[in-house]
Design a protein around this motif. Structure first.
Motif, PDB file in Angstrom:
ATOM      1  N   HIS A  20     -28.989  41.453  29.003  1.00 29.51           N
ATOM      2  CA  HIS A  20     -29.199  42.248  30.210  1.00 29.51           C
ATOM      3  C   HIS A  20     -27.946  43.054  30.529  1.00 29.51           C
ATOM      4  O   HIS A  20     -26.871  42.793  30.004  1.00 29.51           O
ATOM      5  CB  HIS A  20     -29.555  41.360  31.410  1.00 29.51           C
ATOM      6  CG  HIS A  20     -28.466  40.443  31.836  1.00 29.51           C
ATOM      7  ND1 HIS A  20     -28.232  39.231  31.224  1.00 29.51           N
ATOM      8  CD2 HIS A  20     -27.530  40.556  32.807  1.00 29.51           C
ATOM      9  CE1 HIS A  20     -27.201  38.641  31.805  1.00 29.51           C
ATOM     10  NE2 HIS A  20     -26.754  39.428  32.767  1.00 29.51           N
ATOM     11  N   VAL A  21     -28.135  44.030  31.399  1.00 25.23           N
ATOM     12  CA  VAL A  21     -27.033  44.815  31.953  1.00 25.23           C
ATOM     13  C   VAL A  21     -27.056  44.586  33.452  1.00 25.23           C
ATOM     14  O   VAL A  21     -28.098  44.711  34.091  1.00 25.23           O
ATOM     15  CB  VAL A  21     -27.193  46.323  31.660  1.00 25.23           C
ATOM     16  CG1 VAL A  21     -26.092  47.122  32.340  1.00 25.23           C
ATOM     17  CG2 VAL A  21     -27.196  46.587  30.174  1.00 25.23           C
ATOM     18  N   PHE A  22     -25.901  44.242  34.018  1.00 24.06           N
ATOM     19  CA  PHE A  22     -25.809  44.026  35.456  1.00 24.06           C
ATOM     20  C   PHE A  22     -24.624  44.821  35.987  1.00 24.06           C
ATOM     21  O   PHE A  22     -23.524  44.761  35.456  1.00 24.06           O
ATOM     22  CB  PHE A  22     -25.627  42.546  35.773  1.00 24.06           C
ATOM     23  CG  PHE A  22     -25.470  42.262  37.245  1.00 24.06           C
ATOM     24  CD1 PHE A  22     -26.520  42.484  38.113  1.00 24.06           C
ATOM     25  CD2 PHE A  22     -24.283  41.790  37.755  1.00 24.06           C
ATOM     26  CE1 PHE A  22     -26.382  42.236  39.471  1.00 24.06           C
ATOM     27  CE2 PHE A  22     -24.132  41.532  39.102  1.00 24.06           C
ATOM     28  CZ  PHE A  22     -25.186  41.749  39.952  1.00 24.06           C
ATOM     29  N   TYR A  23     -24.868  45.595  37.030  1.00 22.36           N
ATOM     30  CA  TYR A  23     -23.851  46.462  37.628  1.00 22.36           C
ATOM     31  C   TYR A  23     -23.724  46.096  39.093  1.00 22.36           C
ATOM     32  O   TYR A  23     -24.697  46.161  39.839  1.00 22.36           O
ATOM     33  CB  TYR A  23     -24.286  47.922  37.473  1.00 22.36           C
ATOM     34  CG  TYR A  23     -23.247  48.934  37.841  1.00 22.36           C
ATOM     35  CD1 TYR A  23     -22.298  49.353  36.921  1.00 22.36           C
ATOM     36  CD2 TYR A  23     -23.201  49.476  39.116  1.00 22.36           C
ATOM     37  CE1 TYR A  23     -21.346  50.289  37.257  1.00 22.36           C
ATOM     38  CE2 TYR A  23     -22.243  50.410  39.465  1.00 22.36           C
ATOM     39  CZ  TYR A  23     -21.319  50.811  38.527  1.00 22.36           C
ATOM     40  OH  TYR A  23     -20.372  51.728  38.862  1.00 22.36           O
ATOM     41  N   SER A  24     -22.551  45.668  39.503  1.00 17.09           N
ATOM     42  CA  SER A  24     -22.328  45.207  40.876  1.00 17.09           C
ATOM     43  C   SER A  24     -21.217  46.025  41.529  1.00 17.09           C
ATOM     44  O   SER A  24     -20.171  46.262  40.923  1.00 17.09           O
ATOM     45  CB  SER A  24     -21.931  43.727  40.843  1.00 17.09           C
ATOM     46  OG  SER A  24     -21.533  43.284  42.108  1.00 17.09           O
ATOM     47  N   GLU A  49     -30.666  50.903  23.061  1.00 17.26           N
ATOM     48  CA  GLU A  49     -30.675  51.306  21.649  1.00 17.26           C
ATOM     49  C   GLU A  49     -30.196  50.155  20.774  1.00 17.26           C
ATOM     50  O   GLU A  49     -30.820  49.832  19.757  1.00 17.26           O
ATOM     51  CB  GLU A  49     -29.782  52.523  21.439  1.00 17.26           C
ATOM     52  CG  GLU A  49     -29.700  52.972  19.990  1.00 17.26           C
ATOM     53  CD  GLU A  49     -28.738  54.141  19.816  1.00 17.26           C
ATOM     54  OE1 GLU A  49     -27.844  54.023  18.957  1.00 17.26           O
ATOM     55  OE2 GLU A  49     -28.883  55.136  20.541  1.00 17.26           O
ATOM     56  N   LYS A  50     -29.096  49.523  21.175  1.00  9.52           N
ATOM     57  CA  LYS A  50     -28.565  48.404  20.395  1.00  9.52           C
ATOM     58  C   LYS A  50     -29.530  47.230  20.369  1.00  9.52           C
ATOM     59  O   LYS A  50     -29.714  46.586  19.337  1.00  9.52           O
ATOM     60  CB  LYS A  50     -27.213  47.967  20.949  1.00  9.52           C
ATOM     61  CG  LYS A  50     -26.116  48.967  20.683  1.00  9.52           C
ATOM     62  CD  LYS A  50     -24.818  48.551  21.348  1.00  9.52           C
ATOM     63  CE  LYS A  50     -23.764  49.613  21.137  1.00  9.52           C
ATOM     64  NZ  LYS A  50     -22.524  49.300  21.869  1.00  9.52           N
ATOM     65  N   LEU A  51     -30.160  46.937  21.511  1.00  7.18           N
ATOM     66  CA  LEU A  51     -31.071  45.803  21.593  1.00  7.18           C
ATOM     67  C   LEU A  51     -32.373  46.068  20.846  1.00  7.18           C
ATOM     68  O   LEU A  51     -32.791  45.273  19.993  1.00  7.18           O
ATOM     69  CB  LEU A  51     -31.369  45.466  23.054  1.00  7.18           C
ATOM     70  CG  LEU A  51     -32.348  44.313  23.293  1.00  7.18           C
ATOM     71  CD1 LEU A  51     -31.769  43.004  22.763  1.00  7.18           C
ATOM     72  CD2 LEU A  51     -32.681  44.193  24.771  1.00  7.18           C
ATOM     73  N   VAL A  52     -33.014  47.191  21.134  1.00  8.52           N
ATOM     74  CA  VAL A  52     -34.352  47.459  20.592  1.00  8.52           C
ATOM     75  C   VAL A  52     -34.302  47.942  19.145  1.00  8.52           C
ATOM     76  O   VAL A  52     -35.025  47.439  18.290  1.00  8.52           O
ATOM     77  CB  VAL A  52     -35.104  48.477  21.483  1.00  8.52           C
ATOM     78  CG1 VAL A  52     -36.446  48.842  20.886  1.00  8.52           C
ATOM     79  CG2 VAL A  52     -35.271  47.920  22.890  1.00  8.52           C
ATOM     80  N   GLU A  53     -33.433  48.915  18.878  1.00  8.40           N
ATOM     81  CA  GLU A  53     -33.420  49.503  17.538  1.00  8.40           C
ATOM     82  C   GLU A  53     -32.629  48.686  16.526  1.00  8.40           C
ATOM     83  O   GLU A  53     -32.991  48.623  15.361  1.00  8.40           O
ATOM     84  CB  GLU A  53     -32.881  50.934  17.601  1.00  8.40           C
ATOM     85  CG  GLU A  53     -33.798  51.881  18.349  1.00  8.40           C
ATOM     86  CD  GLU A  53     -33.264  53.289  18.409  1.00  8.40           C
ATOM     87  OE1 GLU A  53     -32.251  53.596  17.733  1.00  8.40           O
ATOM     88  OE2 GLU A  53     -33.844  54.100  19.151  1.00  8.40           O
ATOM     89  N   LYS A  54     -31.528  48.065  16.985  1.00 10.08           N
ATOM     90  CA  LYS A  54     -30.643  47.362  16.045  1.00 10.08           C
ATOM     91  C   LYS A  54     -30.721  45.840  16.169  1.00 10.08           C
ATOM     92  O   LYS A  54     -30.130  45.135  15.362  1.00 10.08           O
ATOM     93  CB  LYS A  54     -29.207  47.822  16.257  1.00 10.08           C
ATOM     94  CG  LYS A  54     -29.020  49.312  16.013  1.00 10.08           C
ATOM     95  CD  LYS A  54     -27.609  49.735  16.293  1.00 10.08           C
ATOM     96  CE  LYS A  54     -27.458  51.232  16.088  1.00 10.08           C
ATOM     97  NZ  LYS A  54     -26.107  51.682  16.441  1.00 10.08           N
ATOM     98  N   GLY A  55     -31.401  45.357  17.195  1.00  6.76           N
ATOM     99  CA  GLY A  55     -31.520  43.907  17.377  1.00  6.76           C
ATOM    100  C   GLY A  55     -30.244  43.225  17.835  1.00  6.76           C
ATOM    101  O   GLY A  55     -30.119  42.011  17.740  1.00  6.76           O
ATOM    102  N   GLU A  56     -29.291  44.001  18.326  1.00  8.57           N
ATOM    103  CA  GLU A  56     -28.022  43.436  18.810  1.00  8.57           C
ATOM    104  C   GLU A  56     -28.199  42.966  20.254  1.00  8.57           C
ATOM    105  O   GLU A  56     -28.488  43.762  21.141  1.00  8.57           O
ATOM    106  CB  GLU A  56     -26.905  44.480  18.744  1.00  8.57           C
ATOM    107  CG  GLU A  56     -26.611  44.961  17.350  1.00  8.57           C
ATOM    108  CD  GLU A  56     -25.589  46.085  17.326  1.00  8.57           C
ATOM    109  OE1 GLU A  56     -24.916  46.337  18.352  1.00  8.57           O
ATOM    110  OE2 GLU A  56     -25.471  46.735  16.278  1.00  8.57           O
TER     111      GLU A  56
END
Length: 90
Positions: A20-24, A49-56
């Motif tokens: 996840h990405v969290f911005y506070s 992009e990293k999560l979906v396309e590259k699986g990172e």
């Protein structure tokens, strides 16, 4: 999971090792809620992009402390909620 605020949700996601990405932003009101979707779009798209396309898988937590901002109250009771949402005098 319950809903106890975004920081609580981010902690639960991190504990579950969920990407996840969290911005506070400290000492900001709810008007800041949409700004990461516009001001940090590049970061969000890069994460996806990293999560979906590259699986990172990664967890990104960004905390901003606005030094010039006045300190805001962080605890509210039912009377505060009622007054804020339904009006009411002193």
């Amino acid at each position: 999971m319950g809903f106890f605020g975004s920081k609580h949700i981010a902690k639960k996601l991190a504990k579950a090792d969920s990407p996840h990405v969290f911005y506070s932003v400290d000492n900001a009101d709810h008007r800041i809620a949409a700004s990461p979707m516009t001001d940090n779009r590049h970061d969000i798209l890069s994460f996806l992009e990293k999560l979906v396309e590259k699986g990172e898988q990664s967890i990104i937590n960004t905390e901003v402390d606005q030094l010039e901002a006045a300190k805001k109250r962080k605890r509210f009771g039912i009377a505060d909620y009622i007054k804020s949402n339904f009006g009411g005098g002193n």
